[in-house]
Write a protein that holds these residues in place. Structure first.
Motif, PDB file in Angstrom:
ATOM      1  N   MET A   1      21.103  23.882-105.433  1.00  7.89           N
ATOM      2  CA  MET A   1      22.115  22.885-105.181  1.00  7.89           C
ATOM      3  C   MET A   1      23.117  23.438-104.173  1.00  7.89           C
ATOM      4  SD  MET A   1      24.634  21.308-108.037  1.00  7.89           S
ATOM      5  CE  MET A   1      26.282  21.918-107.883  1.00  7.89           C
ATOM      6  N   ALA A   2      23.313  22.760-103.096  1.00  5.77           N
ATOM      7  CA  ALA A   2      24.249  23.206-102.065  1.00  5.77           C
ATOM      8  C   ALA A   2      25.681  22.894-102.485  1.00  5.77           C
ATOM      9  CB  ALA A   2      23.935  22.516-100.745  1.00  5.77           C
ATOM     10  N   THR A   3      26.582  23.705-102.003  1.00  6.49           N
ATOM     11  CA  THR A   3      27.995  23.528-102.304  1.00  6.49           C
ATOM     12  C   THR A   3      28.538  22.324-101.545  1.00  6.49           C
ATOM     13  OG1 THR A   3      28.278  25.873-102.696  1.00  6.49           O
ATOM     14  CG2 THR A   3      30.253  24.641-102.146  1.00  6.49           C
ATOM     15  N   GLU A   4      29.344  21.536-102.225  1.00  6.05           N
ATOM     16  CA  GLU A   4      29.963  20.370-101.611  1.00  6.05           C
ATOM     17  C   GLU A   4      31.192  20.804-100.813  1.00  6.05           C
ATOM     18  OE1 GLU A   4      30.802  17.566-104.716  1.00  6.05           O
ATOM     19  OE2 GLU A   4      28.761  17.743-105.503  1.00  6.05           O
ATOM     20  N   LEU A   5      31.383  20.171 -99.669  1.00  6.92           N
ATOM     21  CA  LEU A   5      32.544  20.462 -98.833  1.00  6.92           C
ATOM     22  C   LEU A   5      33.842  20.243 -99.605  1.00  6.92           C
ATOM     23  CD1 LEU A   5      33.770  21.215 -96.123  1.00  6.92           C
ATOM     24  CD2 LEU A   5      33.534  18.815 -95.445  1.00  6.92           C
ATOM     25  N   SER A   6      33.878  19.251-100.471  1.00  9.03           N
ATOM     26  CA  SER A   6      35.098  18.977-101.251  1.00  9.03           C
ATOM     27  C   SER A   6      35.455  20.169-102.151  1.00  9.03           C
ATOM     28  CB  SER A   6      34.941  17.705-102.086  1.00  9.03           C
ATOM     29  OG  SER A   6      33.868  17.829-102.995  1.00  9.03           O
ATOM     30  N   PHE A   7      34.459  20.896-102.656  1.00  8.30           N
ATOM     31  CA  PHE A   7      34.728  22.084-103.470  1.00  8.30           C
ATOM     32  C   PHE A   7      35.418  23.154-102.624  1.00  8.30           C
ATOM     33  CE2 PHE A   7      33.517  26.357-104.870  1.00  8.30           C
ATOM     34  CZ  PHE A   7      34.054  26.353-106.161  1.00  8.30           C
ATOM     35  N   VAL A   8      34.902  23.398-101.439  1.00  7.25           N
ATOM     36  CA  VAL A   8      35.476  24.423-100.561  1.00  7.25           C
ATOM     37  C   VAL A   8      36.892  24.035-100.148  1.00  7.25           C
ATOM     38  CG1 VAL A   8      35.168  25.681 -98.383  1.00  7.25           C
ATOM     39  CG2 VAL A   8      33.185  25.072 -99.764  1.00  7.25           C
ATOM     40  N   GLU A   9      37.096  22.771 -99.859  1.00  8.43           N
ATOM     41  CA  GLU A   9      38.441  22.312 -99.507  1.00  8.43           C
ATOM     42  C   GLU A   9      39.402  22.500-100.678  1.00  8.43           C
ATOM     43  OE1 GLU A   9      37.337  18.377 -98.284  1.00  8.43           O
ATOM     44  OE2 GLU A   9      37.211  18.972 -96.168  1.00  8.43           O
ATOM     45  N   TYR A  10      38.935  22.260-101.885  1.00  5.67           N
ATOM     46  CA  TYR A  10      39.764  22.463-103.067  1.00  5.67           C
ATOM     47  C   TYR A  10      40.132  23.942-103.217  1.00  5.67           C
ATOM     48  CZ  TYR A  10      41.292  22.495-107.935  1.00  5.67           C
ATOM     49  OH  TYR A  10      42.011  22.680-109.086  1.00  5.67           O
ATOM     50  N   VAL A  11      39.160  24.823-103.033  1.00 11.93           N
ATOM     51  CA  VAL A  11      39.428  26.264-103.132  1.00 11.93           C
ATOM     52  C   VAL A  11      40.484  26.671-102.106  1.00 11.93           C
ATOM     53  CG1 VAL A  11      38.451  28.575-102.789  1.00 11.93           C
ATOM     54  CG2 VAL A  11      37.160  26.849-104.065  1.00 11.93           C
ATOM     55  N   THR A  12      40.327  26.219-100.871  1.00 12.71           N
ATOM     56  CA  THR A  12      41.286  26.612 -99.833  1.00 12.71           C
ATOM     57  C   THR A  12      42.680  26.065-100.139  1.00 12.71           C
ATOM     58  OG1 THR A  12      40.672  24.765 -98.384  1.00 12.71           O
ATOM     59  CG2 THR A  12      39.516  26.849 -98.054  1.00 12.71           C
ATOM     60  N   GLU A  13      42.750  24.855-100.673  1.00  9.17           N
ATOM     61  CA  GLU A  13      44.043  24.274-101.050  1.00  9.17           C
ATOM     62  C   GLU A  13      44.683  25.062-102.193  1.00  9.17           C
ATOM     63  OE1 GLU A  13      45.343  20.293-103.349  1.00  9.17           O
ATOM     64  OE2 GLU A  13      44.095  19.975-101.579  1.00  9.17           O
ATOM     65  N   GLN A  14      43.892  25.382-103.210  1.00  4.19           N
ATOM     66  CA  GLN A  14      44.404  26.106-104.377  1.00  4.19           C
ATOM     67  C   GLN A  14      44.856  27.517-104.020  1.00  4.19           C
ATOM     68  OE1 GLN A  14      45.090  23.518-106.401  1.00  4.19           O
ATOM     69  NE2 GLN A  14      44.642  24.929-108.045  1.00  4.19           N
ATOM     70  N   SER A  15      44.265  28.095-102.982  1.00  2.00           N
ATOM     71  CA  SER A  15      44.599  29.472-102.610  1.00  2.00           C
ATOM     72  C   SER A  15      46.031  29.619-102.132  1.00  2.00           C
ATOM     73  CB  SER A  15      43.647  29.979-101.525  1.00  2.00           C
ATOM     74  OG  SER A  15      43.981  29.405-100.260  1.00  2.00           O
ATOM     75  N   GLY A  16      46.614  28.562-101.610  1.00  2.00           N
ATOM     76  CA  GLY A  16      47.978  28.632-101.108  1.00  2.00           C
ATOM     77  C   GLY A  16      48.132  29.491 -99.861  1.00  2.00           C
ATOM     78  N   LEU A  17      47.027  29.691 -99.144  1.00  2.00           N
ATOM     79  CA  LEU A  17      47.059  30.570 -97.968  1.00  2.00           C
ATOM     80  C   LEU A  17      47.170  29.811 -96.649  1.00  2.00           C
ATOM     81  CD1 LEU A  17      44.448  33.164 -99.197  1.00  2.00           C
ATOM     82  CD2 LEU A  17      46.899  33.540 -98.868  1.00  2.00           C
ATOM     83  N   GLY A  18      47.243  28.507 -96.722  1.00  2.00           N
ATOM     84  CA  GLY A  18      47.419  27.705 -95.510  1.00  2.00           C
ATOM     85  C   GLY A  18      46.357  27.974 -94.463  1.00  2.00           C
ATOM     86  N   GLU A  19      46.820  28.193 -93.242  1.00  2.00           N
ATOM     87  CA  GLU A  19      45.894  28.400 -92.123  1.00  2.00           C
ATOM     88  C   GLU A  19      45.264  29.792 -92.119  1.00  2.00           C
ATOM     89  OE1 GLU A  19      47.767  27.300 -88.460  1.00  2.00           O
ATOM     90  OE2 GLU A  19      48.156  25.257 -89.159  1.00  2.00           O
ATOM     91  N   ARG A  20      45.729  30.668 -92.989  1.00  2.00           N
ATOM     92  CA  ARG A  20      45.138  32.016 -93.049  1.00  2.00           C
ATOM     93  C   ARG A  20      43.728  31.982 -93.606  1.00  2.00           C
ATOM     94  NH1 ARG A  20      49.040  36.150 -95.948  1.00  2.00           N
ATOM     95  NH2 ARG A  20      47.407  37.559 -95.208  1.00  2.00           N
ATOM     96  N   ILE A  21      43.390  30.960 -94.408  1.00  2.00           N
ATOM     97  CA  ILE A  21      42.061  30.879 -95.010  1.00  2.00           C
ATOM     98  C   ILE A  21      41.227  29.848 -94.255  1.00  2.00           C
ATOM     99  CG2 ILE A  21      42.756  29.227 -96.796  1.00  2.00           C
ATOM    100  CD1 ILE A  21      40.744  30.745 -98.672  1.00  2.00           C
ATOM    101  N   THR A  22      40.026  30.270 -93.901  1.00  2.00           N
ATOM    102  CA  THR A  22      39.090  29.400 -93.200  1.00  2.00           C
ATOM    103  C   THR A  22      37.726  29.531 -93.870  1.00  2.00           C
ATOM    104  OG1 THR A  22      38.526  31.155 -91.618  1.00  2.00           O
ATOM    105  CG2 THR A  22      40.285  29.620 -90.979  1.00  2.00           C
TER     106      THR A  22
END
Length: 112
Positions: A1-22
């Motif tokens: 099962m491939a990872t959904e883009l929405s999951f990755v976007e959620y992780v980046t949002e939750q990280s609180g790292l803003g533009e530092r996380i890509t």
């Protein structure tokens, strides 16, 4: 099962790292980068953080499993997705523990 883009976007949002996380697509899954250093993988809608001696205390309670067949076990940080402060701290500690990315060689041009 491939990872959904929405999951990755959620992780980046939750990280609180803003533009530092890509993130970048890798083999149907995603690699997550902080300040240009790869720190985690999103595989099968789970967050696998790169292990490092310096982050051992932060990942000691996390389960470990391989992100894909044949891989070594990585700490799985899914339980930190609802604890933004701990996720933020773990990703920053992992960033500090990872080596600087290697410089890419310039592309060669061919002569005709």
């Amino acid at each position: 099962m491939a990872t959904e883009l929405s999951f990755v976007e959620y992780v980046t949002e939750q990280s609180g790292l803003g533009e530092r996380i890509t993130f970048k697509r890798m083999f149907g899954e995603f690699g997550l980068y902080v300040d240009g250093k790869i720190v985690a993988f999103a595989c099968d809608n789970s967050l696998f953080v790169k292990a490092a001696d310096a982050t051992g205390a932060l990942t000691a309670s996390l389960p470990r499993r391989p992100p894909y067949p044949g891989a070594k076990p990585y700490p799985v940080a899914d339980e930190l997705l609802d604890d933004a402060d701990r996720l933020h701290a773990l990703l920053l500690a992992t960033t500090r523990a990872m080596p600087e990315p290697k410089a890419k060689a310039p592309k060669r041009t061919t002569r005709k």
